[in-house]
Design a protein around this motif. Sequence first.
Motif, mmCIF file in Angstrom:
data_model
loop_
_atom_site.group_PDB
_atom_site.id
_atom_site.type_symbol
_atom_site.label_atom_id
_atom_site.label_comp_id
_atom_site.label_asym_id
_atom_site.label_seq_id
_atom_site.Cartn_x
_atom_site.Cartn_y
_atom_site.Cartn_z
ATOM 1 N N SER A 1 -87.392 99.042 17.684
ATOM 2 C CA SER A 1 -87.954 99.397 16.376
ATOM 3 C C SER A 1 -88.428 100.844 16.327
ATOM 4 C CB SER A 1 -89.106 98.455 16.022
ATOM 5 O OG SER A 1 -90.171 98.612 16.945
ATOM 6 N N ASP A 2 -88.413 101.542 17.474
ATOM 7 C CA ASP A 2 -88.735 102.964 17.464
ATOM 8 C C ASP A 2 -87.705 103.762 16.676
ATOM 9 O OD1 ASP A 2 -90.991 102.538 18.996
ATOM 10 O OD2 ASP A 2 -89.981 102.951 20.889
ATOM 11 N N ILE B 1 -86.725 95.094 12.668
ATOM 12 C CA ILE B 1 -87.325 94.503 13.864
ATOM 13 C C ILE B 1 -86.641 93.192 14.273
ATOM 14 C CG2 ILE B 1 -89.501 93.676 14.875
ATOM 15 C CD1 ILE B 1 -90.956 95.605 13.001
ATOM 16 N N THR C 1 -94.601 90.826 13.881
ATOM 17 C CA THR C 1 -95.877 90.875 13.160
ATOM 18 C C THR C 1 -95.715 90.240 11.785
ATOM 19 O OG1 THR C 1 -95.734 93.046 12.077
ATOM 20 C CG2 THR C 1 -96.490 93.014 14.368
ATOM 21 N N HIS D 1 -95.283 89.520 8.025
ATOM 22 C CA HIS D 1 -94.593 90.304 7.003
ATOM 23 C C HIS D 1 -93.943 89.370 5.991
ATOM 24 C CE1 HIS D 1 -91.384 89.075 9.742
ATOM 25 N NE2 HIS D 1 -90.531 89.298 8.754
ATOM 26 N N GLN E 1 -95.082 94.720 4.988
ATOM 27 C CA GLN E 1 -94.581 94.950 6.343
ATOM 28 C C GLN E 1 -95.309 96.189 6.854
ATOM 29 O OE1 GLN E 1 -93.686 94.507 9.376
ATOM 30 N NE2 GLN E 1 -91.612 93.755 9.023
ATOM 31 N N ARG E 2 -96.332 95.985 7.670
ATOM 32 C CA ARG E 2 -97.210 97.088 8.087
ATOM 33 C C ARG E 2 -96.433 98.183 8.813
ATOM 34 N NH1 ARG E 2 -102.818 97.921 9.267
ATOM 35 N NH2 ARG E 2 -103.024 100.151 9.692
ATOM 36 N N GLN E 3 -95.514 97.800 9.713
ATOM 37 C CA GLN E 3 -94.785 98.833 10.446
ATOM 38 C C GLN E 3 -94.009 99.742 9.510
ATOM 39 O OE1 GLN E 3 -94.731 95.548 11.263
ATOM 40 N NE2 GLN E 3 -94.196 95.237 13.414
ATOM 41 N N TYR E 4 -93.483 99.157 8.428
ATOM 42 C CA TYR E 4 -92.667 99.955 7.514
ATOM 43 C C TYR E 4 -93.537 100.783 6.566
ATOM 44 C CZ TYR E 4 -88.883 96.894 9.176
ATOM 45 O OH TYR E 4 -87.973 96.211 9.949
ATOM 46 N N GLU F 1 -96.261 102.151 7.734
ATOM 47 C CA GLU F 1 -96.567 103.255 8.635
ATOM 48 C C GLU F 1 -95.377 104.204 8.785
ATOM 49 O OE1 GLU F 1 -99.432 103.945 9.891
ATOM 50 O OE2 GLU F 1 -100.611 102.086 9.837
ATOM 51 N N SER F 2 -94.172 103.658 8.943
ATOM 52 C CA SER F 2 -93.021 104.537 9.180
ATOM 53 C C SER F 2 -92.615 105.312 7.929
ATOM 54 C CB SER F 2 -91.830 103.750 9.738
ATOM 55 O OG SER F 2 -91.275 102.865 8.778
#
Length: 359
Positions: free
Chosen positions: A141-142, A148, A156, A158, A239-242, A244-245
């Motif tokens: 996911s980096d 993901i 996580t 989502h 979706q927290r990661q998205y 952030e990204s």
Amino acid sequence: MSAADPKFQTFDLPPEITGPSAWYGPDMIQDQSWCQHFTAADVAEIEAATQAVLTDPGVNLAALTADDFPLPQLAPRLRQVRKEVLDGRGFALLRGLPVERWSRRQAAIAFLGLGSHFGRARPQNARGHVLGHVIDMGLSSDDPNVRIYQTHERQTFHTDSSDIVGLLCLQTAKAGGHSALVSSVTIFNEMRRRRPNLLALLFEPIETDRRGEVPPGEKPYFTIPTYSWHAGLLSAIYQRQYIESARRFSDVPPLTAAQREAYDLFDALANDESLNFQMTLKRGDVQLVHNHTLLHDRTAFEDWREPERRRHLLRLWLAPEDARPLPPAFAQRYGSVTPGGRGGVTVEGMQLTVPYDPV
């Protein structure tokens, strides 16, 4: 910071929500009426419908309908399940499809056919795949263009970009890979009681990364509030990661300290075992989840070495014609807010396809 601070209390919050969608995980563990088993007669009916589709070259698998996949005895039960998913607790587990004796193609058609009784299948990526494969592709996911579900990492909590997400378990992991659910309605209620000032921030538009799958004329991110109150209904997209990204784009500002505090509390509540619960999907299980009232998660997993034993789930994004109304902002992500024709990923020149193998 006071809950009455005018900088935060920008509008009147919706009232606390009661009813079957406002559940707590420990109660779901005790009451497993959400789990139903396919009978031998159900399986025979599904297999007969699958065989009919297999031998009919005129059927368009990418647009399979309930008329193409008749289930005279099972269909009334599926309608009850759909109502429970859309208007009740928001999820269901249907157990006992004999995937171990089916070919990949049979399993795919059976799943598409069952899904057609819940809604129209929507494309899940820029290649137009209406049948998704949730499997570790050896990616990370980096990479900002990787989603993901293509990794072995924890997802996580989502939502997916459809009214209903359906999963069919073909193979389980060696360890981990458990499914977790939490009610976004319950999170709302808890935040309203504890920190209404922070909850108000989640009704403001927030940028979320599209991860490289950009419709024509759109930005590489969409801007939709985490919570929306529309037509007397609370709907969530997250979706927290998205989120952030999306900060990687030059026209997207960093999160403020107050926004970060709000999202940290949201995540803490989602991860609270007094709110959420886990279930372990077995081979042949079908899980159905309503994205507007639930968040779902998958724990990280260790896979088998043998390719044929690797964890593998089939996925559908489904658009029921009797789905709830959504606010206009959702069209940024769903393409439309018209029930039965919304959700998924659309890009220019896309053709809908049904891949039987991960690609």
